[in-house]
Design an enzyme around this catalytic site. Structure first.
Site, short mmCIF file in Angstrom:
data_model
loop_
_atom_site.label_atom_id
_atom_site.label_comp_id
_atom_site.label_asym_id
_atom_site.label_seq_id
_atom_site.Cartn_x
_atom_site.Cartn_y
_atom_site.Cartn_z
N LYS A 121 0.82 -1.20 0.00
CA LYS A 121 0.00 0.00 0.00
C LYS A 121 0.86 1.25 0.00
O LYS A 121 0.69 2.15 -0.84
CB LYS A 121 -0.94 -0.01 1.21
CG LYS A 121 -1.97 1.12 1.21
CD LYS A 121 -1.52 2.31 2.00
CE LYS A 121 -2.56 3.41 1.98
NZ LYS A 121 -2.14 4.57 2.79
N ASP A 140 -6.06 0.09 0.43
CA ASP A 140 -6.20 0.20 1.88
C ASP A 140 -7.61 -0.25 2.25
O ASP A 140 -8.33 -0.82 1.44
CB ASP A 140 -5.93 1.63 2.34
CG ASP A 140 -6.91 2.62 1.75
OD1 ASP A 140 -7.90 2.18 1.12
OD2 ASP A 140 -6.70 3.83 1.91
#
Length: 212
Positions: A121, A140
DNA sequence: ATCCCGAGGG
DNA sequence: CCCTCTGGAT
């Protein structure tokens, strides 16, 4: 409706809603973006924005942070939560950047993933927004949720979701895309009481009007 | 009580 | 897949 077509509409409508995806680029350097992204874990951006000015004044680059004591880093970021993990990782990351990358935040996936506290991420945010590399989509909790609701994926594992999303979007401007998706998930397609009545995607959403 | 722009470890 | 780490806002 095919997922590819649906994704095209998602990109088009979100680009209209967020015409200036600049807030992810408010940071002055890859270093600032990296730090801010790490601090943002399980924390609102409001609280991140409260500590970043002082942080970057004190430690404007990896060289300066690499010489800090973990204790003082902890104090500086305490209010963002998970401060022990974050400070330990940021310190070790800074030292590694100094030792192995001549003080510059690396710009490849494998080098970023090798930094402690950096996973896909964070690496995708830095690659797409700081370096303009369209290597991956940042997944996310927000993106995970909205991608499932919109029927763009059935997967639950973020890495699988990313693999499902990547072929759906034209491989350019992923910095902006990553920004749109996170903002949209946070502001509209919220976990609880999503704002479906204001949603620019309601007409293509399989979940619109479906109870719970 | 519960949730928040994750990552690492079991 | 599960758990833990954390303070602050609501």
């Amino acid at each position: 409706m095919q997922r590819m077509h649906r994704a095209g509409i998602v990109l088009e409508r979100l680009a209209q809603r967020y015409p200036r995806p600049a807030s992810a680029l408010q940071w002055q350097s890859p270093w600032e973006l990296l730090v801010a992204t790490v601090l943002s874990a399980q924390c609102t951006d409001q609280r991140v924005n409260a500590v970043t000015p002082g942080f970057f004044h004190r430690w404007p680059d990896p060289e300066s942070l690499a010489q800090a004591e973990q204790e003082e880093v902890e104090q500086a970021i305490r209010s963002t939560g998970f401060f022990r993990n974050k400070s330990k990782n940021l310190l070790a990351t800074a030292q590694r950047i100094v030792k192995e990358h001549e003080g510059q935040v690396p710009d490849t996936m494998s080098q970023l993933l090798a930094l402690p506290g950096v996973a896909r991420k964070t690496a995708n945010i830095v690659l797409s927004n700081a370096f303009g590399h369209n290597e991956g989509i940042a997944v996310d909790t927000h993106v995970k949720r909205l991608a499932n609701r919109l029927g763009l994926t059935d997967a639950k594992d973020p890495n699988h979701i990313e693999q499902d999303l990547m072929p759906l979007f034209p491989q350019n401007q992923w910095g902006a895309l990553n920004h749109y998706l996170v903002l949209f998930g946070r502001e509209v397609c919220k976990a609880r009481s999503p704002l479906c009545s204001q949603c620019p995607l309601y007409d293509i959403c399989p979940r619109y009007g479906v109870p719970s």
